[in-house]
Design a protein around this motif. Sequence first.
Motif, PDB file in Angstrom:
ATOM      1  N   GLY A 246      -8.048  -3.183   1.294  1.00  0.00           N
ATOM      2  CA  GLY A 246      -8.898  -2.693   2.373  1.00  0.00           C
ATOM      3  C   GLY A 246      -9.292  -1.233   2.245  1.00  0.00           C
ATOM      4  N   PRO A 247      -8.348  -0.333   1.895  1.00  0.00           N
ATOM      5  CA  PRO A 247      -8.710   1.085   1.780  1.00  0.00           C
ATOM      6  C   PRO A 247      -9.847   1.378   0.804  1.00  0.00           C
TER       7      PRO A 247
ATOM      8  N   ALA B 175     -13.306   9.301   2.279  1.00  0.00           N
ATOM      9  CA  ALA B 175     -12.807   7.938   2.466  1.00  0.00           C
ATOM     10  C   ALA B 175     -12.645   7.210   1.132  1.00  0.00           C
ATOM     11  N   PHE B 176     -13.598   7.392   0.212  1.00  0.00           N
ATOM     12  CA  PHE B 176     -13.527   6.691  -1.075  1.00  0.00           C
ATOM     13  C   PHE B 176     -12.311   7.137  -1.885  1.00  0.00           C
ATOM     14  N   ASP B 177     -12.102   8.449  -1.991  1.00  0.00           N
ATOM     15  CA  ASP B 177     -10.958   8.954  -2.753  1.00  0.00           C
ATOM     16  C   ASP B 177      -9.635   8.577  -2.091  1.00  0.00           C
ATOM     17  N   THR B 178      -9.641   8.485  -0.769  1.00  0.00           N
ATOM     18  CA  THR B 178      -8.444   8.020  -0.064  1.00  0.00           C
ATOM     19  C   THR B 178      -8.124   6.581  -0.466  1.00  0.00           C
ATOM     20  N   GLY B 179      -9.154   5.736  -0.471  1.00  0.00           N
ATOM     21  CA  GLY B 179      -8.963   4.359  -0.893  1.00  0.00           C
ATOM     22  C   GLY B 179      -8.554   4.256  -2.351  1.00  0.00           C
ATOM     23  N   LEU B 180      -9.132   5.139  -3.190  1.00  0.00           N
ATOM     24  CA  LEU B 180      -8.814   5.150  -4.620  1.00  0.00           C
ATOM     25  C   LEU B 180      -7.346   5.496  -4.849  1.00  0.00           C
ATOM     26  N   THR B 181      -6.815   6.394  -4.028  1.00  0.00           N
ATOM     27  CA  THR B 181      -5.403   6.768  -4.145  1.00  0.00           C
ATOM     28  C   THR B 181      -4.487   5.582  -3.890  1.00  0.00           C
ATOM     29  N   LEU B 182      -4.901   4.711  -2.979  1.00  0.00           N
ATOM     30  CA  LEU B 182      -4.081   3.556  -2.626  1.00  0.00           C
ATOM     31  C   LEU B 182      -4.349   2.330  -3.499  1.00  0.00           C
TER      32      LEU B 182
ATOM     33  N   GLN C 218      -2.853  12.265  -7.180  1.00  0.00           N
ATOM     34  CA  GLN C 218      -2.061  11.676  -8.261  1.00  0.00           C
ATOM     35  C   GLN C 218      -0.559  11.815  -8.019  1.00  0.00           C
ATOM     36  N   ASP C 219      -0.162  12.780  -7.196  1.00  0.00           N
ATOM     37  CA  ASP C 219       1.261  12.966  -6.907  1.00  0.00           C
ATOM     38  C   ASP C 219       1.839  11.811  -6.096  1.00  0.00           C
ATOM     39  N   LEU C 220       0.979  11.124  -5.348  1.00  0.00           N
ATOM     40  CA  LEU C 220       1.438  10.053  -4.475  1.00  0.00           C
ATOM     41  C   LEU C 220       1.537   8.706  -5.183  1.00  0.00           C
ATOM     42  N   ILE C 221       0.843   8.560  -6.311  1.00  0.00           N
ATOM     43  CA  ILE C 221       0.724   7.243  -6.941  1.00  0.00           C
ATOM     44  C   ILE C 221       2.072   6.639  -7.367  1.00  0.00           C
ATOM     45  N   PRO C 222       2.980   7.393  -8.018  1.00  0.00           N
ATOM     46  CA  PRO C 222       4.260   6.761  -8.413  1.00  0.00           C
ATOM     47  C   PRO C 222       5.008   6.146  -7.226  1.00  0.00           C
ATOM     48  N   GLY C 223       5.128   6.884  -6.148  1.00  0.00           N
ATOM     49  CA  GLY C 223       5.840   6.374  -4.978  1.00  0.00           C
ATOM     50  C   GLY C 223       5.146   5.194  -4.336  1.00  0.00           C
ATOM     51  N   THR C 224       3.807   5.255  -4.241  1.00  0.00           N
ATOM     52  CA  THR C 224       3.079   4.147  -3.611  1.00  0.00           C
ATOM     53  C   THR C 224       3.168   2.879  -4.457  1.00  0.00           C
ATOM     54  N   VAL C 225       3.206   3.034  -5.795  1.00  0.00           N
ATOM     55  CA  VAL C 225       3.314   1.865  -6.670  1.00  0.00           C
ATOM     56  C   VAL C 225       4.685   1.205  -6.510  1.00  0.00           C
ATOM     57  N   VAL C 226       5.745   2.001  -6.486  1.00  0.00           N
ATOM     58  CA  VAL C 226       7.091   1.441  -6.295  1.00  0.00           C
ATOM     59  C   VAL C 226       7.172   0.739  -4.936  1.00  0.00           C
TER      60      VAL C 226
END
Length: 509
Positions: free
Chosen positions: A149-150, A299-306, A358-366
């Motif tokens: 959705g994001p 909004a797009f980059d926010t969705g891309l992060t997730l 990019q700092d959030l991606i490892p944690g969100t993936v786990v």
Amino acid sequence: MDDSYKWGVVLIACMAIFIIVLDSSAMNVAISTLVVELNTTVSIIQGIIAIYALIIASFMLLGSKIQDILGRKKTFLMGLIIYACGTITATLSINAGMLLLGWAILEGVGAAMILPATTTIVGSSYEGKDRVTAFGIWGGIAAVGAAVGPIVGGIFTTYLSWRLVFGSELVFVAGILIFRHYLTESEPTLKWKDLDIVGVFLSVISLILIVLGILFLTRPEYWRYVAVLVGSGSILFILFLWWQRRRINNGLEPLSDITLLKNRLFGLGTLNNVIQQIPLAGFLFIIPVFLQQVTKLNAFDTGLTLLPASMVILICSLLGAKLSSRIDSKYVLMIGFLIAAIGTFILSGVFNVKTQMQDLIPGTVVFGVGIGFLLSQLTNLTMAAAGKDQETDASGLLNCFKNLGYSMGTALIGVLLLLSVFGGLTAGIESTGLVDNTTKDEIHDGLFNYMEKMQTGTPQIPPQLVPYAPLIIDSTISSAMRQTFTVLSLILFLGFFTSLFIPSRKNPT
């Protein structure tokens, strides 16, 4: 494709669940745009998201019981039409009130009729391994709707219009109507006179009061109402349970067969559904708030992060269904809760004013790995406790509590974040050394209102403090995020603990 197509029912179920869960996650990334275009605040948008899930939860038992009066297919299609009316209203919204009516209320009531019918239709259409696979696919698509959705919302909001998030759902509605011949009708077993009106009233009002009480925590001026709302809602819910038991003992048709909750597998499965939904809802609400307030992403980059987490949730939902054919579903759940807790713990250490996407991606993936495993198992595991004659009641109770969990997650975690920000602003103001006690409260309120407006416009504070406003708010939000994700870890560890008590039962069918 013909009428004998094996997965036709799952196709319809997946389209329905996808649009129902898409709204909340897709619109989370549009918070800044909604605040500006509808002239509203973060708290009000949070409230609309929470009320959407709350309306679904509140009317779920009624929606489930209507299946026994009208039949599953007719109930499903009637709910779909109500949902479509809400989608059109939300698409055309000119203010927050209209968005509340279309999105939260009409779509919520429609979804409350669609969801239990979808669950029972899938449950009654497949057996054995096909049933496990069907629910795994269904749960996976639900996860994708929430997680993808994001990026969908980000694309529409940034490059077209957030209104197309709702408008595009009409395409899925049309698709469901085209393929509706795959659905089989069930024979009605009740008449309207059998409907438990008192139970409907008690269940709806009690849940609404409890969640509204939690939402009222966002503003200190409403705190005096919180205990009254939550307390009265809890009392009414206890009365609801007593009333249901009384009707059952007297041989009358209850709104829901609450004796299912005494079943250890069903009771613990339902509890774990609630526990899993709380951090998922909180995650999908507060991450976009941080990204758009502190890192200033669109909004797009926010969705891309997730997006990485979205893909991982989909993959692990499918892997989890396969994994349950090799090991007990209970252990898949335990692994899921543990991995998701590790993900939130990792995230609790990365938030500061210099944090990048990019700092959030490892944690969100786990976190996504754990949630994917959980979503692949919870529905089938819980529904396995119900007999054929209990499927309607079981699906109603399960979906009621799942959506209550999502609503409470949005409310509780959003409130926790806002309260942490509210309390932390004082330290930020004092650190400037430019204020005295006579103006501190006014500055505090001005900064909080500025944060509520997603830092759009000009903060109503003394001119000498305006340059400091973004740094004060960003630092405070970063600190609040660290505290909030620590709480999310504790909630997921609670899920791990409660899953220990689920009866071992390999491949429940």
